[in-house]
Design a protein around this motif. Structure first.
Motif, short mmCIF file in Angstrom:
data_model
loop_
_atom_site.label_atom_id
_atom_site.label_comp_id
_atom_site.label_asym_id
_atom_site.label_seq_id
_atom_site.Cartn_x
_atom_site.Cartn_y
_atom_site.Cartn_z
N PHE A 60 0.82 -1.21 0.00
CA PHE A 60 0.00 0.00 0.00
C PHE A 60 0.86 1.26 0.00
N TYR A 61 2.03 1.18 0.61
CA TYR A 61 2.93 2.34 0.64
C TYR A 61 3.75 2.43 -0.64
N LEU A 62 4.12 1.28 -1.20
CA LEU A 62 4.81 1.29 -2.49
C LEU A 62 3.95 1.95 -3.56
N ALA A 63 2.65 1.78 -3.47
CA ALA A 63 1.74 2.34 -4.47
C ALA A 63 1.77 3.86 -4.51
N TYR A 64 2.26 4.49 -3.44
CA TYR A 64 2.39 5.95 -3.40
C TYR A 64 3.76 6.43 -3.89
N GLY A 65 4.65 5.50 -4.23
CA GLY A 65 5.98 5.90 -4.68
C GLY A 65 6.83 6.47 -3.55
N PRO A 66 7.73 7.40 -3.85
CA PRO A 66 8.62 7.97 -2.82
C PRO A 66 7.86 8.55 -1.63
N GLU A 67 6.71 9.17 -1.88
CA GLU A 67 5.90 9.72 -0.78
C GLU A 67 5.48 8.61 0.17
N GLY A 68 5.14 7.46 -0.38
CA GLY A 68 4.72 6.34 0.45
C GLY A 68 5.86 5.77 1.28
N MET A 69 7.05 5.72 0.70
CA MET A 69 8.21 5.21 1.45
C MET A 69 8.54 6.13 2.62
N GLN A 70 8.47 7.42 2.37
CA GLN A 70 8.71 8.40 3.44
C GLN A 70 7.63 8.29 4.51
N ALA A 71 6.40 8.12 4.08
CA ALA A 71 5.29 8.00 5.03
C ALA A 71 5.45 6.74 5.88
N LEU A 72 5.84 5.64 5.26
CA LEU A 72 6.02 4.39 6.00
C LEU A 72 7.06 4.55 7.10
N GLN A 73 8.18 5.15 6.76
CA GLN A 73 9.22 5.39 7.77
C GLN A 73 8.71 6.30 8.88
#
Length: 272
Positions: A60-73
């Motif tokens: 679900f976070y990969l689907a947002y791209g870089p924004e998702g990776m930052q959000a996951l962290q």
């Protein structure tokens, strides 16, 4: 240094909860005007008193791209220290690759445990348990119906997932407090069998809420002989309890509270 499952047990006892909240953000269901990071943090702030763990599904976070990776962290770091975080990634590759999965999950994203698919064998698991304070939930019996195509082979009486469970029991003897299994609440007969086959392995149980898994059996057969309760995951039913930007977090908290009450009531019923 406490192991993952020691921390999980502590959180279960402190919050009197077996509820794991699945934080899986979907763009078309997040309230309008709320970004993915804010959404996750507000859900955490509102529901932390009721959670024994949080589970973040990597897809679900990969689907947002870089924004998702930052959000996951950022969301993972925002979870209170006493509540462990599971990265639901279902990693499953040879040991050289699994070493890099381990580094990503534990060092980059800051997870306390990770989910693994064992199709390539125990090579997929061993590099992850080199991190002695971390946990691994190995996918044994999934919640979806087409899993029967592989997991019940060669027969319902002696299925592939029974053999996988036996291998995990052996591995857990040398890596105590690090290995659990994932078993869907939509597979009630097999959830019961797996507790017989793996009395000491903690369960991560998805498939409740919108997937309508069996809460009674999850409670009855979820706990280990050593007293670690099941990690009962509920996601969409809680985090999308409201689409109102002004109160989605309060609605999530109220729904999480109800789930905790329902699980407690089921435990009391079975003890009566």
């Amino acid at each position: 240094m406490a192991t993952f499952f020691q921390r999980l047990r502590s959180a279960q006892q402190k919050h009197d909860s077996w509820l794991c909240i699945g934080l899986d953000p979907t763009a078309n269901r997040i309230p309008v005007g709320i970004d993915v990071e804010t959404f996750g943090k507000k859900i955490v702030d509102a529901t932390a008193p009721y959670a024994c763990a949080y589970k973040m599904n990597l897809a679900f976070y990969l689907a947002y791209g870089p924004e998702g990776m930052q959000a996951l962290q950022s969301i993972t770091a925002h979870v209170p220290d006493e509540i462990p975080v599971i990265l639901d990634a279902k990693f499953g590759d040879i040991d050289y690759t699994a070493m890099h999965y381990a580094r990503a999950a534990f060092e980059v994203f800051g997870a306390d445990a990770v989910t693994v698919s064992p199709y390539v064998g125990m090579d997929a698991v061993k590099p992850l348990i080199d991190y002695k304070d971390k946990g691994v939930f190995v996918l044994v019996r999934s919640a979806n119906t087409t899993s029967n195509d592989f997991q019940l082979w060669p027969s319902e009486q002696s299925p592939l997932f029974r053999y996988v469970t036996a291998q995990l029991n052996t591995l857990a003897d040398t890596h105590p407090e690090q290995i659990g299994i994932t078993v869907g609440a939509t597979q009630p007969r097999d959830l019961t069998r797996l507790r017989c086959w793996a009395p000491t392995l903690p369960f991560l149980i998805p498939g409740l809420g919108e997937q309508e898994g069996d809460i009674a059996l999850a409670v009855e057969h979820g706990i280990t002989v050593t007293g670690i309760g099941p990690t009962i995951n509920v996601g969409r039913t809680i985090i999308y309890a409201s689409d109102d930007p002004g109160d989605f977090d309060r609605a999530a908290a109220a729904t999480a509270h109800k789930w905790v009450d329902d699980i407690r009531a089921e435990r009391e019923k079975q003890l009566a």
